[in-house]
Design a protein around this motif. Structure first.
Motif, PDB file in Angstrom:
ATOM      1  N   ILE A 220       0.844  -1.207   0.000  1.00  0.00           N
ATOM      2  CA  ILE A 220       0.000   0.000   0.000  1.00  0.00           C
ATOM      3  C   ILE A 220       0.877   1.255   0.000  1.00  0.00           C
ATOM      4  CG2 ILE A 220      -1.673   1.347   1.349  1.00  0.00           C
ATOM      5  CD1 ILE A 220      -2.956  -1.318   2.157  1.00  0.00           C
ATOM      6  N   ALA A 221       1.941   1.244   0.808  1.00  0.00           N
ATOM      7  CA  ALA A 221       2.819   2.427   0.866  1.00  0.00           C
ATOM      8  C   ALA A 221       3.439   2.685  -0.512  1.00  0.00           C
ATOM      9  CB  ALA A 221       3.910   2.232   1.920  1.00  0.00           C
ATOM     10  N   ALA A 222       3.826   1.616  -1.201  1.00  0.00           N
ATOM     11  CA  ALA A 222       4.426   1.802  -2.536  1.00  0.00           C
ATOM     12  C   ALA A 222       3.379   2.351  -3.503  1.00  0.00           C
ATOM     13  CB  ALA A 222       4.969   0.462  -3.041  1.00  0.00           C
ATOM     14  N   THR A 223       2.134   1.963  -3.317  1.00  0.00           N
ATOM     15  CA  THR A 223       1.055   2.434  -4.201  1.00  0.00           C
ATOM     16  C   THR A 223       0.730   3.898  -3.928  1.00  0.00           C
ATOM     17  OG1 THR A 223       0.164   0.200  -4.189  1.00  0.00           O
ATOM     18  CG2 THR A 223      -1.298   1.940  -4.989  1.00  0.00           C
ATOM     19  N   THR A 224       0.667   4.254  -2.643  1.00  0.00           N
ATOM     20  CA  THR A 224       0.288   5.641  -2.340  1.00  0.00           C
ATOM     21  C   THR A 224       1.419   6.618  -2.683  1.00  0.00           C
ATOM     22  OG1 THR A 224       0.921   5.384  -0.023  1.00  0.00           O
ATOM     23  CG2 THR A 224      -1.380   5.017  -0.542  1.00  0.00           C
ATOM     24  N   ALA A 225       2.635   6.076  -2.846  1.00  0.00           N
ATOM     25  CA  ALA A 225       3.760   6.955  -3.231  1.00  0.00           C
ATOM     26  C   ALA A 225       3.717   7.293  -4.724  1.00  0.00           C
ATOM     27  CB  ALA A 225       5.085   6.259  -2.905  1.00  0.00           C
ATOM     28  N   LEU A 226       2.906   6.559  -5.485  1.00  0.00           N
ATOM     29  CA  LEU A 226       2.852   6.795  -6.937  1.00  0.00           C
ATOM     30  C   LEU A 226       2.057   8.059  -7.248  1.00  0.00           C
ATOM     31  CD1 LEU A 226       1.957   3.157  -8.089  1.00  0.00           C
ATOM     32  CD2 LEU A 226       4.183   4.308  -8.292  1.00  0.00           C
ATOM     33  N   ARG A 227       2.358   8.659  -8.376  1.00  0.00           N
ATOM     34  CA  ARG A 227       1.572   9.801  -8.853  1.00  0.00           C
ATOM     35  C   ARG A 227       1.112   9.497 -10.265  1.00  0.00           C
ATOM     36  NH1 ARG A 227       1.346  10.209  -4.501  1.00  0.00           N
ATOM     37  NH2 ARG A 227       1.997  11.779  -3.003  1.00  0.00           N
ATOM     38  N   THR A 228      -0.121   9.837 -10.553  1.00  0.00           N
ATOM     39  CA  THR A 228      -0.627   9.622 -11.903  1.00  0.00           C
ATOM     40  C   THR A 228       0.055  10.627 -12.838  1.00  0.00           C
ATOM     41  OG1 THR A 228      -2.373  11.259 -11.720  1.00  0.00           O
ATOM     42  CG2 THR A 228      -2.879   9.053 -10.907  1.00  0.00           C
ATOM     43  N   ASP A 229      -0.192  10.490 -14.153  1.00  0.00           N
ATOM     44  CA  ASP A 229       0.459  11.429 -15.067  1.00  0.00           C
ATOM     45  C   ASP A 229      -0.067  12.853 -14.858  1.00  0.00           C
ATOM     46  OD1 ASP A 229      -2.002  10.837 -16.015  1.00  0.00           O
ATOM     47  OD2 ASP A 229      -1.375  10.118 -17.985  1.00  0.00           O
ATOM     48  N   GLU A 230      -1.188  12.981 -14.116  1.00  0.00           N
ATOM     49  CA  GLU A 230      -1.670  14.337 -13.795  1.00  0.00           C
ATOM     50  C   GLU A 230      -1.158  14.801 -12.432  1.00  0.00           C
ATOM     51  OE1 GLU A 230      -5.720  13.322 -14.167  1.00  0.00           O
ATOM     52  OE2 GLU A 230      -5.704  13.534 -16.349  1.00  0.00           O
ATOM     53  N   GLY A 231      -0.242  14.010 -11.853  1.00  0.00           N
ATOM     54  CA  GLY A 231       0.353  14.397 -10.574  1.00  0.00           C
ATOM     55  C   GLY A 231      -0.514  14.090  -9.366  1.00  0.00           C
ATOM     56  N   GLU A 232      -1.584  13.306  -9.586  1.00  0.00           N
ATOM     57  CA  GLU A 232      -2.497  13.001  -8.474  1.00  0.00           C
ATOM     58  C   GLU A 232      -2.074  11.719  -7.769  1.00  0.00           C
ATOM     59  OE1 GLU A 232      -5.291  14.797  -7.683  1.00  0.00           O
ATOM     60  OE2 GLU A 232      -4.788  16.243  -9.252  1.00  0.00           O
ATOM     61  N   LYS A 233      -2.427  11.637  -6.475  1.00  0.00           N
ATOM     62  CA  LYS A 233      -2.220  10.413  -5.706  1.00  0.00           C
ATOM     63  C   LYS A 233      -3.321   9.423  -6.106  1.00  0.00           C
ATOM     64  CE  LYS A 233      -2.082   9.328  -0.781  1.00  0.00           C
ATOM     65  NZ  LYS A 233      -3.402   8.942  -0.352  1.00  0.00           N
ATOM     66  N   VAL A 234      -3.020   8.132  -6.139  1.00  0.00           N
ATOM     67  CA  VAL A 234      -4.100   7.167  -6.429  1.00  0.00           C
ATOM     68  C   VAL A 234      -4.877   6.887  -5.149  1.00  0.00           C
ATOM     69  CG1 VAL A 234      -3.584   5.650  -8.380  1.00  0.00           C
ATOM     70  CG2 VAL A 234      -2.262   5.415  -6.295  1.00  0.00           C
ATOM     71  N   ALA A 235      -6.166   6.663  -5.282  1.00  0.00           N
ATOM     72  CA  ALA A 235      -6.975   6.315  -4.118  1.00  0.00           C
ATOM     73  C   ALA A 235      -6.763   4.824  -3.826  1.00  0.00           C
ATOM     74  CB  ALA A 235      -8.442   6.584  -4.411  1.00  0.00           C
ATOM     75  N   THR A 236      -6.595   4.482  -2.541  1.00  0.00           N
ATOM     76  CA  THR A 236      -6.402   3.072  -2.192  1.00  0.00           C
ATOM     77  C   THR A 236      -7.517   2.614  -1.254  1.00  0.00           C
ATOM     78  OG1 THR A 236      -4.925   3.786  -0.441  1.00  0.00           O
ATOM     79  CG2 THR A 236      -3.888   2.949  -2.455  1.00  0.00           C
ATOM     80  N   ALA A 237      -7.930   1.365  -1.433  1.00  0.00           N
ATOM     81  CA  ALA A 237      -8.996   0.806  -0.598  1.00  0.00           C
ATOM     82  C   ALA A 237      -8.690  -0.659  -0.349  1.00  0.00           C
ATOM     83  CB  ALA A 237     -10.342   0.960  -1.302  1.00  0.00           C
ATOM     84  N   LEU A 238      -9.305  -1.188   0.707  1.00  0.00           N
ATOM     85  CA  LEU A 238      -9.071  -2.572   1.114  1.00  0.00           C
ATOM     86  C   LEU A 238     -10.422  -3.236   1.336  1.00  0.00           C
ATOM     87  CD1 LEU A 238      -6.856  -4.568   2.300  1.00  0.00           C
ATOM     88  CD2 LEU A 238      -7.358  -3.545   4.524  1.00  0.00           C
ATOM     89  N   THR A 239     -10.597  -4.450   0.800  1.00  0.00           N
ATOM     90  CA  THR A 239     -11.795  -5.230   1.126  1.00  0.00           C
ATOM     91  C   THR A 239     -11.342  -6.388   1.997  1.00  0.00           C
ATOM     92  OG1 THR A 239     -12.821  -4.688  -0.989  1.00  0.00           O
ATOM     93  CG2 THR A 239     -13.756  -6.534   0.196  1.00  0.00           C
ATOM     94  N   THR A 240     -11.890  -6.484   3.203  1.00  0.00           N
ATOM     95  CA  THR A 240     -11.382  -7.443   4.189  1.00  0.00           C
ATOM     96  C   THR A 240     -12.521  -8.025   5.009  1.00  0.00           C
ATOM     97  OG1 THR A 240     -10.041  -7.636   6.196  1.00  0.00           O
ATOM     98  CG2 THR A 240     -10.908  -5.461   5.726  1.00  0.00           C
ATOM     99  N   ASN A 241     -12.267  -9.219   5.580  1.00  0.00           N
ATOM    100  CA  ASN A 241     -13.254  -9.764   6.518  1.00  0.00           C
ATOM    101  C   ASN A 241     -13.060  -9.164   7.910  1.00  0.00           C
ATOM    102  OD1 ASN A 241     -11.129 -11.205   7.770  1.00  0.00           O
ATOM    103  ND2 ASN A 241     -11.514 -13.048   6.567  1.00  0.00           N
ATOM    104  N   GLY A 242     -12.025  -8.358   8.105  1.00  0.00           N
ATOM    105  CA  GLY A 242     -11.837  -7.612   9.346  1.00  0.00           C
ATOM    106  C   GLY A 242     -11.043  -8.333  10.423  1.00  0.00           C
ATOM    107  N   LEU A 243     -10.782  -9.641  10.266  1.00  0.00           N
ATOM    108  CA  LEU A 243     -10.094 -10.372  11.334  1.00  0.00           C
ATOM    109  C   LEU A 243      -8.655  -9.861  11.463  1.00  0.00           C
ATOM    110  CD1 LEU A 243     -11.256 -14.079  10.863  1.00  0.00           C
ATOM    111  CD2 LEU A 243     -12.374 -12.176  12.026  1.00  0.00           C
TER     112      LEU A 243
END
Ligand code: SAM
Ligand code: SF4
Length: 362
Positions: free
Chosen positions: A106-129
């Protein structure tokens, strides 16, 4: 629309699409859709055994050597964001919290910037355990949102449905995610006939009381084959009818765009102070394939254009064979170009995909 001839990168049988002069392209298909949302499955394994998803004994898990390494996953996400126009990445599985390096990915993903210089939105789908103890690391890594799966508030029914007695852990996870400010925390519920229809109103009440957004998902033919029948499934209309016994529902004003859920503003009929939004994802009875903006990457490195695809395009051997970023992007774009117009669940010839939901990434 004329279909451009697919070019080959020199690897027989793999359709590709050319990139622009700057080495980028959008993940468009022949039906006019553009994929912006990447779903990444980080493991096919799970610590629950939801009856609609997996058999009691589990599945034949992927051998480690066939799963993408952290480096390979991060490389493919980077290509997707920097070259292929992906704007949102959701991590799923199996159970993504079982991947020890989740925070690093996730940290490597949030460090990326799109070609418009924007951060990508990250989300997680989990059972919560186990989510509460991972939350500090996940939020530090920059995770934006979380969806937690919960199909019942009845402990015995939860234990029966997931084959594990872990309801208190999930409830703790929802509270911890709300407290961590991962707004809006979403709760995913699958309703099955004769199993948890009685949970519809209690689940809605529970989520509204906590400021969490409930999303009911129609059960899809992706788990054990005997667990789904088109004629017996609980439909979105039936879920809404149940909800209307306790809530006034008005369609939310926010445009739906490519979001799968039809969202409603809900207010308690008796408890007027109970208000918030509830979504219903009618994947089967009201498919939204025409607006789909998803592309999927499986744990073992295959691109899937749809949950229900009967074919997929593996990038793993290309990566391990030394393919360049440009070649991988071309193959990914080629796979998406051939995306079918719809999932075809209602077609007489519909065949369930060979991969179960947990191995595709829900
Ligand atoms: N283990 C995580 C979880 O349960 O949230 C992530 C993977 S799970 C496959 C993702 C979502 O798919 C869950 O919300 C689950 O309820 C849903 N799901 C699984 N099988 C399904 C089916 N046959 N139809 C509809 N939704 C399903
Ligand atoms: Fe595991 Fe999620 Fe499937 Fe349940 S739905 S068995 S938690 S992967």
């Amino acid at each position: 629309m004329p279909v451009p001839r697919e070019r080959d990168t020199g690897r027989a049988g793999t359709p590709t699409r050319p990139l622009g002069a700057d080495g980028t392209a959008e993940l468009v298909d022949t039906h006019g859709r553009t994929a912006r949302d990447l779903r990444v499955s980080l493991t096919d394994r799970c610590n629950l055994r939801c009856t609609y998803c997996m058999p009691a004994e589990g599945l034949e898990w992927l051998p480690t050597e066939l799963s993408l390494t952290d480096e390979e996953v991060i490389r493919l996400i980077t290509i997707a964001v920097t070259r292929l126009g992906i704007r949102q990445v959701r991590f799923t599985g199996g159970e993504p919290l079982l991947r020890k390096s989740l925070e690093d990915i996730i940290a490597a993903t949030t460090a990326l910037r799109t070609d418009e210089g924007e951060k990508v939105a990250t989300a997680l789908t989990t059972n919560g355990l186990g989510l509460p103890r991972r939350l500090p690391g996940l939020t530090k890594a920059g995770l934006d949102r979380v969806n937690i799966s919960l199909d019942t508030l009845d402990r015995a029914r939860y234990a029966e449905l997931t084959r594990r007695d872990r309801l208190p852990d999930v409830l703790e996870a929802i509270d911890a995610a709300v407290a961590a400010g991962l707004h809006p925390v979403k709760v995913n519920s699958v309703i099955m006939p004769g199993v948890n229809e009685a949970d519809i109103v209690p689940l809605a009440t529970y989520c509204l009381e906590r400021g969490a957004q409930l999303r009911f998902i129609e059960q899809m033919p992706l788990g054990p084959r005997e667990k789904w029948q088109r004629g017996a499934m609980v439909t979105a209309e039936e879920i809404l009818a149940q909800l209307r016994t306790a809530f006034e529902l008005t369609p939310a004003e926010e445009p739906r765009g490519s979001a799968p859920a039809a969202v409603w503003d809900a207010r308690g009929v008796d408890k007027r102070e109970l208000a918030g939004s509830i979504g219903v994802i009618a994947s089967v009875t009201r498919p939204f394939c025409g607006d789909c903006d998803r592309t999927r990457l499986t744990t073992d490195g295959a691109i899937r254009t749809c949950l229900f695809s009967r074919s997929e395009t593996s990038l793993r051997e290309l990566i391990r064979g030394g393919a360049s970023d440009e070649e991988l992007a071309q193959v990914w774009a080629g796979a998406m170009w051939g995306k079918l117009p719809g999932h075809g669940i209602d077609d007489p010839g519909f065949l369930q995909p060979d991969r179960p939901m947990s191995a595709i990434g829900g």
